[in-house]
Design an enzyme around this catalytic site. Sequence first.
Site, PDB file in Angstrom:
ATOM      1  CE  LYS A  55      -3.912   2.322   1.026  1.00  0.00           C
ATOM      2  NZ  LYS A  55      -4.716   1.983   2.235  1.00  0.00           N
ATOM      3  CG  LEU A  56       2.494   3.876  -2.935  1.00  0.00           C
ATOM      4  CD1 LEU A  56       3.914   3.938  -3.478  1.00  0.00           C
ATOM      5  CD2 LEU A  56       1.672   2.915  -3.733  1.00  0.00           C
ATOM      6  CB  SER A  57       0.453   8.282  -0.385  1.00  0.00           C
ATOM      7  OG  SER A  57       0.414   8.137   1.005  1.00  0.00           O
ATOM      8  CB  THR A 121      -2.834  11.375  -1.083  1.00  0.00           C
ATOM      9  OG1 THR A 121      -2.216  10.319  -1.828  1.00  0.00           O
ATOM     10  CG2 THR A 121      -3.852  12.080  -1.960  1.00  0.00           C
ATOM     11  CB  ALA A 122      -2.969  13.997   3.792  1.00  0.00           C
ATOM     12  CG  HIS A 160      -5.725   6.475   8.354  1.00  0.00           C
ATOM     13  ND1 HIS A 160      -6.066   6.056   7.084  1.00  0.00           N
ATOM     14  CD2 HIS A 160      -4.365   6.460   8.391  1.00  0.00           C
ATOM     15  CE1 HIS A 160      -4.972   5.788   6.410  1.00  0.00           C
ATOM     16  NE2 HIS A 160      -3.924   6.033   7.163  1.00  0.00           N
TER      17      HIS A 160
END
Length: 295
Positions: A55-57, A121-122, A160
């Site tokens: 998983k990654l941004s 991404t935030a 989250h």
Amino acid sequence: MKLSLGYSPCPNDTYIFDALIHQKIDTYGLEFEVEYHDVETLNQKAFKKELAITKLSYHAFAYAVEDYELLDAGSALGFGVGPLLITKNKELAEELMEYVGQDLPDKFRDLAIAIPGKYTTANFLLGLAFPQLQNKQELVFSDIEEAVMDGRVDLGLIIHENRFTYQEKGLHKVVDLGDYWEKTTNSPIPLGGIVIRRDLPLDVKEKINRLVRHSVEFAFANPKSGIEYIRSHAQEMEETVMYKHIELYVNSYSIDLGGIGRAAIATMFERAEALQLIPEIKKNIFLIERDGGFG
């Protein structure tokens, strides 16, 4: 064949991968060695090519695209799922609301802000909404609320399950950055995806894509099957909060990106390239090529 697999301990990821790693579905003889990390640690591991699948941004993916391809399954995209910018100062929240996407007055430019990682991404979305906010401190996402509450920073960028807890702690929303993205692009916001090493055999990569999809489909069909596993890793143990979190981040795009999901990712990367927030992407980012993709 055993493959390394990295994802976060957050409920949406453990919900997605429960059936896969606990062999509740046929894994075609493949086994997985799981590592649990916060998203920025996963991003950094991808930059070093340490994991076969991770998983990654989406922001970070732009820096790892030479070595990884994006699976169609497992992504977190959607409407109403974006990060929130918060503060404990209600007046500050109300003042800053007026400047989203606009030039920020000098008096605000030195505000200290806690972010969950440079390549999240935030942080990318924060750069779109408030490019002048550059006094940033990187913290693990679960520590950001506390940093805002005790005054170490003026603002916090939360992701989250913290979306569901900040108001209980007397904190105030400045802006929902996902909502800002949606209004300016008419697209779902791409938060994170599942990528796989380009140098793995094609048949293995295609199997993994099918397995992640089957794992998500199993979770949808048996939503309580992984409850103990999900709870054992969740920051917030209350079951209602865990399932709010899951419902927010796991949806039809997690089964298959489809044309809308792919177009949203393309829009994100095109805007980021135009603003020189990411390097130029020269490779096709998708494992499975379809019309309407990027690259």
